[in-house]
Structures are given as C-alpha cells and as structure tokens.
Design a protein around this motif. Structure first.
Motif, PDB file in Angstrom:
ATOM      1  N   VAL A 155     -54.182  31.545  66.319  1.00  0.00           N
ATOM      2  CA  VAL A 155     -54.406  32.765  66.964  1.00  0.00           C
ATOM      3  C   VAL A 155     -55.903  33.298  66.504  1.00  0.00           C
ATOM      4  CG1 VAL A 155     -53.790  35.027  67.537  1.00  0.00           C
ATOM      5  CG2 VAL A 155     -52.189  33.333  67.062  1.00  0.00           C
ATOM      6  N   VAL A 156     -57.019  32.903  67.592  1.00  0.00           N
ATOM      7  CA  VAL A 156     -58.288  33.526  67.445  1.00  0.00           C
ATOM      8  C   VAL A 156     -58.414  34.545  68.151  1.00  0.00           C
ATOM      9  CG1 VAL A 156     -58.924  31.343  66.200  1.00  0.00           C
ATOM     10  CG2 VAL A 156     -58.952  31.637  68.874  1.00  0.00           C
ATOM     11  N   ASP A 157     -57.761  34.821  69.131  1.00  0.00           N
ATOM     12  CA  ASP A 157     -58.011  35.932  70.233  1.00  0.00           C
ATOM     13  C   ASP A 157     -56.877  36.160  70.976  1.00  0.00           C
ATOM     14  OD1 ASP A 157     -58.142  33.940  72.413  1.00  0.00           O
ATOM     15  OD2 ASP A 157     -60.180  33.437  72.055  1.00  0.00           O
ATOM     16  N   ASP A 158     -56.781  37.136  71.699  1.00  0.00           N
ATOM     17  CA  ASP A 158     -55.571  37.455  72.644  1.00  0.00           C
ATOM     18  C   ASP A 158     -55.436  36.367  73.653  1.00  0.00           C
ATOM     19  OD1 ASP A 158     -55.521  39.997  71.569  1.00  0.00           O
ATOM     20  OD2 ASP A 158     -56.692  41.070  73.032  1.00  0.00           O
ATOM     21  N   VAL A 159     -56.169  35.617  74.006  1.00  0.00           N
ATOM     22  CA  VAL A 159     -55.809  34.571  74.893  1.00  0.00           C
ATOM     23  C   VAL A 159     -55.255  33.370  74.809  1.00  0.00           C
ATOM     24  CG1 VAL A 159     -56.958  32.631  76.476  1.00  0.00           C
ATOM     25  CG2 VAL A 159     -58.078  34.971  76.521  1.00  0.00           C
ATOM     26  N   VAL A 160     -55.589  33.088  73.269  1.00  0.00           N
ATOM     27  CA  VAL A 160     -54.675  32.086  72.523  1.00  0.00           C
ATOM     28  C   VAL A 160     -53.375  32.584  72.161  1.00  0.00           C
ATOM     29  CG1 VAL A 160     -54.482  30.596  70.383  1.00  0.00           C
ATOM     30  CG2 VAL A 160     -56.566  30.863  71.743  1.00  0.00           C
ATOM     31  N   LYS A 161     -52.893  33.858  71.591  1.00  0.00           N
ATOM     32  CA  LYS A 161     -52.120  34.507  71.242  1.00  0.00           C
ATOM     33  C   LYS A 161     -50.983  34.536  72.547  1.00  0.00           C
ATOM     34  CE  LYS A 161     -50.307  38.677  69.406  1.00  0.00           C
ATOM     35  NZ  LYS A 161     -50.656  40.145  68.707  1.00  0.00           N
ATOM     36  N   ILE A 162     -51.321  34.856  73.869  1.00  0.00           N
ATOM     37  CA  ILE A 162     -50.801  34.936  74.944  1.00  0.00           C
ATOM     38  C   ILE A 162     -50.078  33.567  75.246  1.00  0.00           C
ATOM     39  CG2 ILE A 162     -50.685  35.490  77.370  1.00  0.00           C
ATOM     40  CD1 ILE A 162     -52.570  37.697  76.864  1.00  0.00           C
ATOM     41  N   ARG A 163     -50.933  32.553  74.982  1.00  0.00           N
ATOM     42  CA  ARG A 163     -50.567  31.057  75.313  1.00  0.00           C
ATOM     43  C   ARG A 163     -49.396  30.808  74.504  1.00  0.00           C
ATOM     44  NH1 ARG A 163     -56.207  27.583  75.076  1.00  0.00           N
ATOM     45  NH2 ARG A 163     -57.108  28.626  76.777  1.00  0.00           N
ATOM     46  N   ILE A 164     -49.627  31.287  73.209  1.00  0.00           N
ATOM     47  CA  ILE A 164     -48.671  30.801  72.189  1.00  0.00           C
ATOM     48  C   ILE A 164     -47.259  31.681  72.423  1.00  0.00           C
ATOM     49  CG2 ILE A 164     -47.933  30.952  69.712  1.00  0.00           C
ATOM     50  CD1 ILE A 164     -50.610  30.251  69.317  1.00  0.00           C
ATOM     51  N   GLN A 165     -47.357  32.867  72.643  1.00  0.00           N
ATOM     52  CA  GLN A 165     -45.961  33.653  72.943  1.00  0.00           C
ATOM     53  C   GLN A 165     -45.531  33.061  74.310  1.00  0.00           C
ATOM     54  OE1 GLN A 165     -48.048  37.371  73.047  1.00  0.00           O
ATOM     55  NE2 GLN A 165     -47.403  38.085  71.137  1.00  0.00           N
ATOM     56  N   GLU A 166     -46.173  32.620  75.243  1.00  0.00           N
ATOM     57  CA  GLU A 166     -45.576  32.160  76.222  1.00  0.00           C
ATOM     58  C   GLU A 166     -44.785  30.991  76.268  1.00  0.00           C
ATOM     59  OE1 GLU A 166     -46.615  31.437  81.142  1.00  0.00           O
ATOM     60  OE2 GLU A 166     -48.220  31.633  79.593  1.00  0.00           O
ATOM     61  N   LEU A 167     -45.304  29.958  75.220  1.00  0.00           N
ATOM     62  CA  LEU A 167     -44.760  28.925  74.731  1.00  0.00           C
ATOM     63  C   LEU A 167     -43.389  29.009  73.965  1.00  0.00           C
ATOM     64  CD1 LEU A 167     -44.668  25.774  74.002  1.00  0.00           C
ATOM     65  CD2 LEU A 167     -46.050  26.416  71.938  1.00  0.00           C
ATOM     66  N   LEU A 168     -43.479  30.194  73.118  1.00  0.00           N
ATOM     67  CA  LEU A 168     -42.354  30.437  72.298  1.00  0.00           C
ATOM     68  C   LEU A 168     -41.328  30.935  73.397  1.00  0.00           C
ATOM     69  CD1 LEU A 168     -44.106  32.283  69.450  1.00  0.00           C
ATOM     70  CD2 LEU A 168     -43.143  29.827  69.574  1.00  0.00           C
ATOM     71  N   VAL A 169     -41.496  31.668  74.256  1.00  0.00           N
ATOM     72  CA  VAL A 169     -40.405  32.253  75.209  1.00  0.00           C
ATOM     73  C   VAL A 169     -39.904  30.938  76.303  1.00  0.00           C
ATOM     74  CG1 VAL A 169     -40.143  33.600  77.087  1.00  0.00           C
ATOM     75  CG2 VAL A 169     -41.394  34.567  75.399  1.00  0.00           C
ATOM     76  N   ASP A 170     -40.928  30.348  76.553  1.00  0.00           N
ATOM     77  CA  ASP A 170     -40.314  29.031  77.193  1.00  0.00           C
ATOM     78  C   ASP A 170     -39.280  28.128  76.546  1.00  0.00           C
ATOM     79  OD1 ASP A 170     -41.921  29.696  79.487  1.00  0.00           O
ATOM     80  OD2 ASP A 170     -43.247  28.544  78.980  1.00  0.00           O
ATOM     81  N   CYS A 171     -39.603  28.345  75.281  1.00  0.00           N
ATOM     82  CA  CYS A 171     -38.761  27.544  74.302  1.00  0.00           C
ATOM     83  C   CYS A 171     -37.412  28.147  74.128  1.00  0.00           C
ATOM     84  CB  CYS A 171     -39.288  27.141  72.982  1.00  0.00           C
ATOM     85  SG  CYS A 171     -40.892  26.024  73.087  1.00  0.00           S
ATOM     86  N   SER A 172     -37.219  29.413  74.043  1.00  0.00           N
ATOM     87  CA  SER A 172     -36.259  30.174  73.626  1.00  0.00           C
ATOM     88  C   SER A 172     -35.424  30.189  74.975  1.00  0.00           C
ATOM     89  CB  SER A 172     -36.726  31.806  73.386  1.00  0.00           C
ATOM     90  OG  SER A 172     -37.423  31.636  72.242  1.00  0.00           O
ATOM     91  N   VAL A 173     -35.881  30.253  76.228  1.00  0.00           N
ATOM     92  CA  VAL A 173     -35.163  30.106  77.554  1.00  0.00           C
ATOM     93  C   VAL A 173     -34.353  28.911  77.481  1.00  0.00           C
ATOM     94  CG1 VAL A 173     -35.144  30.287  79.860  1.00  0.00           C
ATOM     95  CG2 VAL A 173     -36.682  31.738  78.449  1.00  0.00           C
ATOM     96  N   LEU A 174     -35.099  27.638  76.970  1.00  0.00           N
ATOM     97  CA  LEU A 174     -34.681  26.518  77.163  1.00  0.00           C
ATOM     98  C   LEU A 174     -33.312  26.144  76.059  1.00  0.00           C
ATOM     99  CD1 LEU A 174     -37.694  24.387  78.083  1.00  0.00           C
ATOM    100  CD2 LEU A 174     -35.696  24.926  79.475  1.00  0.00           C
TER     101      LEU A 174
END
Length: 453
Positions: free
Chosen positions: A128-147
């Motif tokens: 995580v170097v900025d908010d953009v990357v953080k949001i990408r990663i959080q979106e990835l984690l939520v997608d995995c959590s749903v699956l």
C-alpha cells in the motif's frame, strides 16, 4: 509426498497465460532464483514471470495441468511477493495480477498448507503506497471473501479489511464513495452481511443518510449512500427496509424532486420478488411518486428521458424464474402497469420512430412483461398491429434492435401463457422466427426484366 487436493477454482490461477512452457520446468527454474520479480507485458497477452538472473523465463499455462503445479509454484514465496507487488502497477497489470491472487486466496486448503495467510497479509500491507492501491487491495479482499467463506474468516481479521469501516467515514469523499461500493459488494453473501451487521455499518450509514443534506459534499455523498443501500437491499430487502426506514423515506423524497438515481435505485430493488412486495406495501406513496415519475419519463418528449423511463419500467417488471408463476406478484404488476398508462398504441408509435435506444428499451420492457402475464397478453392480442409487429421482420434497423426483438420473440416462444392466449398458429410462427435467427430476412421473388428487340 502426498499432495493436498486443491479446490477446483484454483485449477487455473494464471488465466492470462498463453504460452506452452512446461509447468514443472518453470517451477524448477523459479526455485533457483532467490529474487523474483513479476512483470506483465501486453505482447500477445502473455503473463511473464521473470527472474533477475534469468529474464527470459516465462510461464505458460502453469496451472492448468493439475494440483501439483499449483503447489510447486506458490511454495516459492518470492513469486507470491512479486504478484502482490504488481498490485501497485498500472491498472491493466494490477487487474491481471488480481485475478491470479483471487484464485490463490480462495484456494483455502492450499493457503493453509503453505502457511501463506500471514505472509500475504504482510506483503499486501507493504504494497500500500497510496489510497488507489489500498482500494484495489480492499476490493480484491472483499471479492475473495464473497467467493469463499473460509477465506473470509481468515481475511476478516486483517488490518486492511477492518480499515474498510473507518475509511467509510473518513474526510476524503472519494475514498468514502469507493468504500461504499466495496462494502455493498460484501453484502452479497450471508456471512458478509452478518459482518456488516456486527460492525453496525448499516446503522452508521443510516445516521449519515439522515444528516447528509448538511454535508459539504452532499451532492456526492447522497448518491453513494443510495447506491450502497440499494445494493444491500437487493440481497436483504426485509432487513434493510424494516430496520432502516429512513432509506426508503429518502428515496421517495428524492424522487419527488425528479432524482433519476433514486428512481433507478428503487427499480433495482424491485427486480427481486420480495422487493416488489415491500415496495407495494407502501402502495400509496409508491404509485404516487415512483410510478408517476416513471410514467412521465416514458411519455416525455425528450428521447433520453424516454429511454430512462422504459429501462426503469423494465426493471420494475423483471421477474426471476421462480417468481414467474406467482399470482400475487402478477396482480401487483397489473396495478403498476395500469398506473404507467402504457398502451400498445403508444408503444407501437414509439418503436416505429427512428430512435434505436428507445426501441431496445421497449423490447426489454415487453420481454419482461408479455410472456408471464395473461392480463397483458389478452389486452395486446386484441390491439391493432400487435401480432404484425411481433412476427414481422425489420430490415432497416441496427443490430441492437434486431437482437432485443429476437430476445422478446424467444421468450414468447417459450411461454406457455403466450401459447394459451395467442393460439397454436401464432405459436408455430414464433418457433419459426426463433429457429431462423435474429438476422433472417424474408426472401422476395426476384423481378426479371426482359428487353424486347
């Protein structure tokens, strides 16, 4: 060594690959390298895994050969670290690496066997170097959590995941809006919704909704909140509408001011059978505000407004397969249809105008209404020009119109109710229309001119 059976969704972790390098040789080469970087190149859509010692190493379909290759590749943590590092690259690269990581993170048995959970968490935090990357990663984690609920149980304790809640009420409005969308996706699964309930997220957002008008960025925050509750309501309409009545109240308030987003959100909720019944329980306000606004848009002189009106109506009348024989819902929708004031004469006039977006929207609406209700079939079957239009072939329209008309005819061809009302002769013609395809043109007799001497 006995290998743990990897889940089927991990069978192809590397879906972008298109080369044919042997998986075992790639894994062996990777193990020789103690510093690995991963770079994505657009050349022929190939995913390259390169080491600093041997820059020519490329993966092929690394993981489509069996579970052994899945484990042999990712037991090298440098490879996993390189994948995670690419999440801060440009969007095109990050999206492709995200697909690989998603399949890895949802392979729960593999992650546990290789003891990768804590390692991946630390790597993601360092990425995580900025908010953009953080949001990408959080979106990835939520997608995995749903699956995968097992993955969710592991991921839900990570700081990056828990920070979704605090980010949703931060001072940065853009971060807030992105977080609303991500949390809405989490509510798509039962365990995700329960997590939001346990964290009091819906209660927190309800409070924001009641005070949003005084917020300096109300024009941005309000649409984000409406989309969040609309998305959650699609999956849990009873809990949202009963426990958070301020949401529905705000929808009606916004629709009285002609807010198109509020109208679209209401229609999105109505796509579900339970959503229809709950909205109809507020019959007086729903008909006076939502249906009145939808009908006004459908009859507007502005083309864009007519398109929006017909698309909203198509959502309102959408029925899931299991609800199509529900007489109670059919009765509700009959009331709604009468309130819209849409007659076949008016619809026929609109589809004959040269506005393809309007024609497609009307076809979508009719495809959601005609095949499933006796009342509309009886009404339209007696109207002039109905069967001629349904069975007729148009040759001077675009591809979108042809496809949407074909979808309408196919649904009628599959409808028992349509066969009962329209008769066997029409049923045979509908079947013929379907078998000939959307682009079929009725052959005409050739005209031959004879030159006289």
């Amino acid at each position: 060594m006995n290998m743990v059976a990897a889940p089927s969704d991990a069978a192809v972790l590397c879906s972008s690959c298109c080369m044919s390098t042997a998986p075992s040789s790639v894994a062996a080469e990777l193990k020789k390298c103690y510093r690995v970087t991963l770079c994505m190149q657009e050349t022929h859509g190939v995913l390259h895994v390169q080491s600093r010692r041997q820059p020519s190493i490329s993966t092929g379909h690394i993981l489509d050969r069996g579970k052994n290759q899945v484990e042999s590749l990712f037991c090298d943590r440098a490879t996993v670290s390189a994948l995670v590092g690419c999440m801060k690259s440009r969007l095109e690269i990050a999206n492709k690496c995200g697909k690989v990581l998603k399949n890895l993170l949802t392979a729960n048995e593999l992650m546990t066997k290789l003891n990768l959970w804590s390692f991946v968490e630390k790597e993601l935090e360092q990425c995580v170097v900025d908010d953009v990357v953080k949001i990408r990663i959080q979106e990835l984690l939520v997608d995995c959590s749903v699956l995968n609920e097992s993955s969710f149980n592991a991921i839900a304790t990570w700081n990056l995941f828990e920070e979704l809640i605090t980010d949703s009420v931060c001072d940065d409005i853009l971060v807030q809006l992105n977080t609303f969308m991500i949390l809405s996706n989490l509510a798509a699964c039962e365990h995700g919704f329960e997590y939001l309930q346990s964290k009091q997220v819906l209660k927190l957002f309800s409070q924001l909704l009641t005070t949003v008008d005084s917020h300096p960025f109300a024009n941005l925050l309000l649409p984000g909140l409406l989309k969040f509750f609309g998305g959650v309501c699609q999956h849990k309409p009873d809990q949202v509408l009963s426990q958070h009545p301020e949401f529905l109240s705000k929808l009606f308030t916004q629709m009285t001011m002609g807010d198109s987003l509020a109208l679209e959100t209401t229609a999105f909720i109505a796509r579900g059978a339970r959503g229809k019944k709950l909205l109809h329980s507020n019959k007086e306000r729903f008909e006076a505000i939502c249906l009145h606004l939808t009908g006004s848009l459908c009859h507007s002189s502005d083309t864009n407004q007519r398109v929006n009106g017909f698309l909203v109506a198509a959502d309102l009348f959408h029925l899931e397969r299991e609800a199509r024989e529900n007489n109670e819902l059919s009765s509700i929708l009959k009331d709604w249809w009468m309130n819209l004031g849409l007659t076949w004469v008016y619809l026929l006039e609109q589809v004959h105008r040269p506005f393809e977006d309007v024609q497609v929207a009307i076809h979508q609406l009719l495809a959601n209404v005609l095949p499933y209700h006796h009342w509309v079939l009886h009404s339209f079957n007696n109207a002039a020009g109905f069967m001629e239009y349904i069975l007729g072939r148009q040759t001077d329209v675009g591809r979108g119109v042809l496809l949407s008309k074909y979808e309408l005819v196919c649904r009628l061809a599959d409808s028992v109710k349509a066969r009962e009302v329209l008769g066997d002769r029409v049923y045979v013609k509908l079947q013929s229309y379907r078998s000939n395809g959307p682009y079929y043109a009725i052959p005409t007799d050739p005209q031959v001119a004879i030159e006289r001497e």
